[in-house]
Design an enzyme around this catalytic site. Structure first.
Site, PDB file in Angstrom:
ATOM      1  N   GLU A 200      -0.741  -2.273  -6.284  1.00 39.75           N
ATOM      2  CA  GLU A 200      -1.212  -0.816  -7.644  1.00 39.75           C
ATOM      3  C   GLU A 200      -0.875  -0.262  -7.972  1.00 39.75           C
ATOM      4  OE1 GLU A 200      -4.878  -1.427  -4.484  1.00 39.75           O
ATOM      5  OE2 GLU A 200      -3.203   0.109  -3.874  1.00 39.75           O
TER       6      GLU A 200
ATOM      7  N   ASN B 182      -9.167   7.663   4.126  1.00 41.43           N
ATOM      8  CA  ASN B 182      -9.094   8.238   2.876  1.00 41.43           C
ATOM      9  C   ASN B 182      -9.923   7.025   2.345  1.00 41.43           C
ATOM     10  OD1 ASN B 182      -7.118   9.753   2.762  1.00 41.43           O
ATOM     11  ND2 ASN B 182      -5.668   8.460   2.996  1.00 41.43           N
TER      12      ASN B 182
ATOM     13  N   GLY C 265       1.401  -0.964   0.173  1.00 42.77           N
ATOM     14  CA  GLY C 265      -0.111   0.071   0.183  1.00 42.77           C
ATOM     15  C   GLY C 265       0.681   1.213  -0.814  1.00 42.77           C
TER      16      GLY C 265
ATOM     17  N   VAL D  74       5.294   2.849   5.338  1.00 41.03           N
ATOM     18  CA  VAL D  74       4.891   1.369   6.217  1.00 41.03           C
ATOM     19  C   VAL D  74       6.228   1.045   4.487  1.00 41.03           C
ATOM     20  CG1 VAL D  74       5.178  -0.337   7.116  1.00 41.03           C
ATOM     21  CG2 VAL D  74       4.985   2.188   8.173  1.00 41.03           C
TER      22      VAL D  74
ATOM     23  N   GLY E  98       2.891   4.661   0.971  1.00 35.82           N
ATOM     24  CA  GLY E  98       2.879   5.265   2.229  1.00 35.82           C
ATOM     25  C   GLY E  98       4.237   5.109   2.902  1.00 35.82           C
TER      26      GLY E  98
END
Lengths: 481, 481
Positions: B273, B363, B248, B252, B250
């Site tokens: 993605e 979000n 994802g 991390v 971000g």
């Protein structure tokens, strides 16, 4: 050998995989003998199956203290009570996933498999009976296998199974099914004969399905759904062939399918988990062309009709491993219309399929998640209220979430149907309140929603009040003020 | 034509589909001009995109009152606030599903599409830019199309896209991808030229990704995950190639990927993605062989390195439509290792990815559900506590469920990693309390769990206390007693 001798092979703490899916094709004698043995000694196993077992086997095992851990599904009242008391650990799993988890070594290896078969084929492979479930995976991965040859199953069941094995990562290929009637595998389950440590003969039929007569609420729900389908055809969204149908177990699903008999729909197909009485009624009436599932679970009255006439049904049904019948990719590829039962749902359309009061499990999520997430249309049904209307099944917030609002297109109660497609949470809430909730609870639910909206949010809630209906039920025996 | 002229085509209440996914490949001028126009007249649209837009476009549209409904994802603080106040209706959707819903007519038809392209190919088809998102679906289904030709995009982006169109029901075929590097489609998006009602030129780059420097908590989380992977290789569950990774957006995800640079893993792949800075760092370091996604979203510092050297990356990356990059069947077929971020999770491993205090959206669910449900391994990460440790991100019960415990294998905080595979709910709870919760909250969480167990249940809870930490935060500004 006898079942009593066969169970001497089991040892404490073993992982056992057994055939059986929705009470069909389960072990009839070995697991029962295991329960007997466990009464007198410390013998606790982890038991994996396809889905539920018949013949109160889960209850007998639980009662004897033979179960340390159980997965992925159960429907037994004795076992359920021991799960809820914490005596038996239960893993509630999407039914498509158990085989995946075993292959991926995300679950411990299977020590012994118990597999019911109709007979052993001339090449040594196994002919399953009334379900496939996880049997092919257990046969492949278990260290040892005990076979139950069930002579009550007619030999001409041969050929209704389609056994396909997906490759392991990273060499997995496409599963080449593009229509419910595609058969892509073998008729039998391959097995290394050196694994077979025991063969036991039985001649017991599956436990019959309990088919409750449809009541007025069930009929109302079914009629709302049928009217919805008719409207979708009118709008040009669907043809009168619809798309392949998945129907969860139970009287609503049976009532919907039965309702098709007198409808204008034709050439219907099913891509589901279990074939119930209504499937065969629809085949007989000429409305249903083909049905794919992982098991056949019918009432006593229907049993002989099906298994005495397999030659009539052979070309119209197929039983698949549950990691094929329920696999997300096929459900999305085929465009399934999924109809599943909720225990309760909330104003935003989150669904609880499994837990009473947020804590006590009823059965399990089964395949509802596999289908609802990936369906062309995801429909959930529930009665609007029960127990003399003291319990509302439409709530401010569900006490346990199995399916999030993202995965729920249509909600139906006896009161009406809420078509939630294309709606944002606040719109969903108003439509659910208007269309689905029992009138005795409508005003209070509207008040909750209105007051939550005043406080704001994409998904307005009053956290301090969200479970107040559940708590009132706990404390006073009714959700009513 | 000018953007100002192009937006004269829009009418009140239209459904607009726009390119743009994780701030990449979005409309740079037409939607902005639409916001300008909406300032002075009643012009409200339903806006669908791939995912988030850059250039504060969502904020400008929201501020101007131009948005009636928005889907399937957003990250804009102005829009977020208008969603939470109820001014803008938002549909939070699994990113794989928007195209499905349009094709299935489960959403209203698209009146106008706005699609950014690098150029129009000699055959009239469209060459996308830094994302594909839902552009191919919008181009196919929209009644009218406005093209933004972005001259800031180098022409040699041609060929990094793989545009594949799934058939409609009931004639859908297999999607023939068996490895991240398979290219199965066209390089460009086919379009009926009679639909094109306007062509506008722009030369603006995408909004850069904000890449925060990793902090000690982020590094701790990344190190727990890398150590876990090393152990899985030791155990023989995975090879040192692992399986395709989804990460994802971000810090991390960036930190985990960056951590691979100095690891013993090699020949890694991604099936994700979005490709972020760390993807290109890993390619450059020789650790990552191939990366598949729907967009490229990189920092300003990384932008020229990527788009000035596309010839270096061409054979190592592909951008796909999001209904391919995120489709459940491929995720299960390829065996993805999914790493996504949670806002909070509870003792049973249910995850809230979207809502603050159960009501206010942050979000959206994005692709986390597509990946987590179908992954080989589903990992969620969160910091154990924040705001000077007044807020615990590990809770008795999450205030909103996006991912149920069924879909969560591994939870990681800066405190540690909980491997939940093969565990029943009560076992999951103890492991999460032991391994993930911040020490300041451990005792109270243990007390909640112990007292809930005394009352019983498969998933023990005290409904009257389940949200007490959230309520304490609302009332006192801290979750601490």
């Amino acid at each position: 050998m006898t079942a009593q001798k066969a169970v001497q092979i089991f040892e404490n703490d073993m992982v056992v995989g057994s055939s059986g899916f929705t009470k069909a094709g389960d072990s009839k004698v070995v697991l029962e003998a295991l329960a007997e043995r466990a009464k007198n000694e410390n013998l606790k196993i982890t038991l994996m199956t396809g889905a539920s077992l018949g013949h109160d086997t889960d209850g007998k095992l639980a009662e004897a203290g033979a179960l340390k851990k159980r997965m992925p599904f159960q429907v037994d009242k004795v076992l359920r009570s021991k799960i809820n008391s914490g005596e038996v650990l239960f893993i509630d799993q999407h039914l498509s996933e158990s085989a995946e988890l075993l292959h991926n070594k995300n679950l411990p290896p299977v020590d012994i498999a118990v597999i019911e078969v109709a007979f052993i084929d001339r090449d040594g492979s196994l002919v399953p009976t009334t379900s496939v479930g996880n049997s092919a995976t257990f046969a492949e991965l278990a260290e040892k296998v005990i076979i139950e040859i069930n002579t009550a199953i007619p030999m001409d069941i041969y050929g209704i199974h389609d056994i396909y094995k997906a490759e392991n990562y990273p060499y997995r290929n496409v599963i080449p099914i593009v229509a419910p009637w595609n058969k892509i595998g073998r008729k039998t389950i391959a097995i290394d004969p050196t694994k077979i440590v025991g063969i036991v003969f039985t001649d017991k039929q599956d436990s019959p399905a309990d088919i409750a007569e449809p009541d007025p609420k069930t009929i109302a729900i079914a009629n709302h759904i049928l009217a919805f389908f008719e409207n979708e055809v009118q709008l040009g969204h669907l043809t009168d062939r619809l798309l392949p149908i998945q129907a969860g177990i139970g009287k609503v699903a049976n009532a919907v399918l039965t309702g098709f008999k007198d409808s204008n729909f034709y050439d219907l197909t099913m891509f589901s988990e279990v074939l119930q009485d209504s499937t065969f009624d629809l085949i007989d009436s000429g409305k249903l062309s083909f049905a794919s599932a992982s098991s056949i679970t019918v009432s006593a009255a229907c049993y002989d009709r099906v298994f005495g006439n397999l030659q009539n049904y052979r070309e119209k049904i197929v039983l698949r491993p549950q990691n094929i019948s329920n696999t997300p990719g096929l459900i999305r590829r085929l465009g399934i219309i999924a109809i599943n039962t909720a225990i309760e749902f909330d104003i935003y359309g989150n669904v609880n399929s499994t837990h009473i009061g947020g804590t006590k499990i009823m059965n399990g999520i089964g395949g509802s998640g596999d289908f609802a997430r990936n369906a062309y249309l995801s429909i959930f049904v529930a009665q609007s209220a029960s127990k003399n209307n003291t319990i509302s099944h439409v709530l401010p917030m569900v006490s346990h979430v199995d399916h999030t609002e993202h995965d729920v297109d249509i909600l139906v109660t006896d009161i009406g149907l809420a078509d939630l497609r294309g709606l944002a949470p606040r719109e969903r809430a108003q439509k659910i309140i208007d269309n689905c909730v029992h009138p005795d609870f409508r005003e209070e639910l509207q008040s909750y929603f209105d007051r939550a909206c005043e406080r704001g949010g994409h998904t307005p809630h009053l956290l301090e009040e969200a479970f107040s209906w559940h708590l009132r039920l706990q404390q006073t025996g009714t959700m009513k003020k």
